[in-house]
Write a protein that holds these residues in place. Structure first.
Motif, PDB file in Angstrom:
ATOM      1  N   VAL A   1      -7.023  -0.387 -12.144  1.00 12.36           N
ATOM      2  CA  VAL A   1      -6.629  -1.575 -11.372  1.00 12.36           C
ATOM      3  C   VAL A   1      -7.141  -1.456  -9.943  1.00 12.36           C
ATOM      4  N   ARG A   2      -6.996  -0.292  -9.356  1.00  7.13           N
ATOM      5  CA  ARG A   2      -7.478  -0.082  -7.985  1.00  7.13           C
ATOM      6  C   ARG A   2      -8.984  -0.362  -7.892  1.00  7.13           C
ATOM      7  N   ALA A   3      -9.741   0.094  -8.885  1.00  8.37           N
ATOM      8  CA  ALA A   3     -11.189  -0.094  -8.872  1.00  8.37           C
ATOM      9  C   ALA A   3     -11.581  -1.565  -8.998  1.00  8.37           C
ATOM     10  N   ALA A   4     -10.701  -2.372  -9.569  1.00 12.16           N
ATOM     11  CA  ALA A   4     -10.989  -3.802  -9.738  1.00 12.16           C
ATOM     12  C   ALA A   4     -10.715  -4.601  -8.472  1.00 12.16           C
ATOM     13  N   LEU A   5     -10.250  -3.933  -7.415  1.00 14.98           N
ATOM     14  CA  LEU A   5      -9.849  -4.628  -6.190  1.00 14.98           C
ATOM     15  C   LEU A   5     -10.583  -4.082  -4.971  1.00 14.98           C
ATOM     16  N   PRO A   6     -11.850  -4.412  -4.796  1.00 16.28           N
ATOM     17  CA  PRO A   6     -12.533  -4.020  -3.555  1.00 16.28           C
ATOM     18  C   PRO A   6     -11.969  -4.825  -2.391  1.00 16.28           C
ATOM     19  N   VAL A   7     -11.443  -4.137  -1.403  1.00 16.58           N
ATOM     20  CA  VAL A   7     -10.787  -4.823  -0.286  1.00 16.58           C
ATOM     21  C   VAL A   7     -11.376  -4.347   1.034  1.00 16.58           C
ATOM     22  N   PRO A   8     -11.299  -5.175   2.072  1.00 14.12           N
ATOM     23  CA  PRO A   8     -11.724  -4.720   3.403  1.00 14.12           C
ATOM     24  C   PRO A   8     -10.673  -3.791   4.010  1.00 14.12           C
ATOM     25  N   GLY A   9     -11.076  -3.045   5.012  1.00  9.25           N
ATOM     26  CA  GLY A   9     -10.123  -2.213   5.727  1.00  9.25           C
ATOM     27  C   GLY A   9      -9.269  -3.052   6.674  1.00  9.25           C
ATOM     28  N   LEU A  10      -8.055  -2.602   6.920  1.00 15.89           N
ATOM     29  CA  LEU A  10      -7.154  -3.272   7.853  1.00 15.89           C
ATOM     30  C   LEU A  10      -6.565  -2.180   8.743  1.00 15.89           C
ATOM     31  N   PRO A  11      -7.319  -1.702   9.740  1.00 13.14           N
ATOM     32  CA  PRO A  11      -6.906  -0.528  10.508  1.00 13.14           C
ATOM     33  C   PRO A  11      -5.699  -0.807  11.405  1.00 13.14           C
ATOM     34  N   MET A  12      -4.592  -0.179  11.090  1.00 13.61           N
ATOM     35  CA  MET A  12      -3.367  -0.345  11.874  1.00 13.61           C
ATOM     36  C   MET A  12      -2.797   1.009  12.298  1.00 13.61           C
ATOM     37  N   GLY A  13      -3.626   2.047  12.206  1.00 19.52           N
ATOM     38  CA  GLY A  13      -3.161   3.357  12.634  1.00 19.52           C
ATOM     39  C   GLY A  13      -2.930   4.295  11.466  1.00 19.52           C
ATOM     40  N   ALA A  14      -2.964   5.599  11.780  1.00 14.22           N
ATOM     41  CA  ALA A  14      -2.835   6.617  10.743  1.00 14.22           C
ATOM     42  C   ALA A  14      -1.474   6.581  10.054  1.00 14.22           C
ATOM     43  N   GLU A  15      -0.409   6.307  10.828  1.00 13.91           N
ATOM     44  CA  GLU A  15       0.926   6.285  10.224  1.00 13.91           C
ATOM     45  C   GLU A  15       1.047   5.159   9.210  1.00 13.91           C
ATOM     46  N   ALA A  16       0.537   3.976   9.552  1.00 12.79           N
ATOM     47  CA  ALA A  16       0.586   2.848   8.625  1.00 12.79           C
ATOM     48  C   ALA A  16      -0.250   3.132   7.388  1.00 12.79           C
TER      49      ALA A  16
ATOM     50  N   LEU B   1       7.698  -2.266   2.283  1.00  5.97           N
ATOM     51  CA  LEU B   1       6.679  -1.682   3.158  1.00  5.97           C
ATOM     52  C   LEU B   1       6.818  -2.215   4.580  1.00  5.97           C
ATOM     53  N   TYR B   2       7.086  -3.514   4.720  1.00 10.96           N
ATOM     54  CA  TYR B   2       7.223  -4.088   6.062  1.00 10.96           C
ATOM     55  C   TYR B   2       8.429  -3.502   6.787  1.00 10.96           C
ATOM     56  N   LEU B   3       9.525  -3.340   6.072  1.00 11.73           N
ATOM     57  CA  LEU B   3      10.715  -2.758   6.692  1.00 11.73           C
ATOM     58  C   LEU B   3      10.450  -1.305   7.073  1.00 11.73           C
ATOM     59  N   HIS B   4       9.756  -0.578   6.215  1.00 10.63           N
ATOM     60  CA  HIS B   4       9.467   0.822   6.502  1.00 10.63           C
ATOM     61  C   HIS B   4       8.544   0.957   7.713  1.00 10.63           C
ATOM     62  N   LEU B   5       7.631  -0.008   7.897  1.00 12.72           N
ATOM     63  CA  LEU B   5       6.726   0.020   9.049  1.00 12.72           C
ATOM     64  C   LEU B   5       7.455  -0.208  10.369  1.00 12.72           C
ATOM     65  N   ALA B   6       8.718  -0.616  10.303  1.00 16.17           N
ATOM     66  CA  ALA B   6       9.497  -0.785  11.532  1.00 16.17           C
ATOM     67  C   ALA B   6       9.706   0.545  12.254  1.00 16.17           C
ATOM     68  N   ASN B   7       9.428   1.657  11.584  1.00 12.28           N
ATOM     69  CA  ASN B   7       9.429   2.951  12.278  1.00 12.28           C
ATOM     70  C   ASN B   7       8.332   3.020  13.331  1.00 12.28           C
ATOM     71  N   TRP B   8       7.310   2.143  13.200  1.00 11.69           N
ATOM     72  CA  TRP B   8       6.222   2.057  14.177  1.00 11.69           C
ATOM     73  C   TRP B   8       6.133   0.590  14.598  1.00 11.69           C
TER      74      TRP B   8
END
Length: 244
Positions: free
Chosen positions: A65-80, A157-164
């Protein structure tokens, strides 16, 4: 917010299944859909017993499934990126397994034995939205609102990202046009198509344990339909972009 039993609040029987889920997925956390199942009478053990025999086949299915989804990068930092890597394993696994669970067992097959995957690193604790500063809580809700899910489901994931918290507004600014132009919907549909194939491959390996009470099962199936058609397949490409 969806009814759930948090890991820190889980009674012994629920905590035991949570521990098995963490080991089977190689994840140091339990995803929201499973925490929601724990809030419904008899649903968590039924769902776990149903999908458990198919788990050794999950690694290869997830990679296809991962291989079927080529996606662009969305750089938001190493923690994210690190946090997204955790959620990607859970979301890809759940999309495949729970699509199979919703469709039901079909056929008979015996699963080959395989060791569970290596455990991923433990993240910072999942915040409680009611304990966040109001500005941070608003940013988390704004990210959830981009999806327009029934009942206002906020992907964990959005709630967990509230740590940053500095990540939240830039992430919203990046995702908002992708939602508006249909880019996320296109990737969601690609994830659904790929996961559908893998789910049907796993259906012969499912077990058929006794069902939970009808009302609880009906609620679980309704949530499953939402999560396997919208919530999870939308978060799969977003998580992959963050981790890319």
């Amino acid at each position: 917010m969806l009814a759930e039993v948090r890991e820190s609040d889980a009674p012994p029987e629920t905590a035991a299944i949570y521990a098995k889920l963490r080991e089977a997925y190689g994840l140091p956390l339990v995803n929201l859909i499973w925490r929601h199942f724990a809030a419904l009478e008899g649903v968590l053990p039924w769902a776990w017993d149903s999908v458990r025999p198919a788990l050794p086949l999950l690694d290869a299915a997830r990679e296809r499934v991962r291989a079927a989804l080529p996606v662009p990068g969305l750089p938001m930092g190493a923690e994210a990126a690190e946090l997204a890597t955790l959620y990607n394993r859970g979301n890809l696994s759940n999309l495949i397994l729970l699509t199979a669970l919703l469709r039901g067992k079909q056929g008979e097959a015996t699963t080959p034995g395989a060791p569970p995957p290596a455990m991923l690193p433990t993240p910072l604790p999942l915040p409680r939205i009611e304990a966040l500063p109001e500005e941070v809580a608003r940013a988390v809700r704004a990210l959830g609102a981009l999806h327009g899910h029934e009942g206002g489901v906020i992907p964990t994931l959005y709630l967990h990202l509230a740590n940053w918290p500095a990540v939240l507004k830039p992430l919203h600014a990046s995702l908002s046009p992708m939602m508006a132009t249909g880019r996320i919907a296109t990737l969601r549909d690609a994830a659904l198509a790929a996961a559908s194939i893998e789910a049907d491959r796993l259906r012969p390996y499912l077990a058929a344990p006794p069902a939970p009470p009808p009302e609880a099962l009906a609620t679980a199936r309704e949530t499953l339909r939402l999560f396997t058609s919208r919530v999870i397949p939308e978060m799969v490409p977003i998580g992959l972009m963050l981790a890319h």
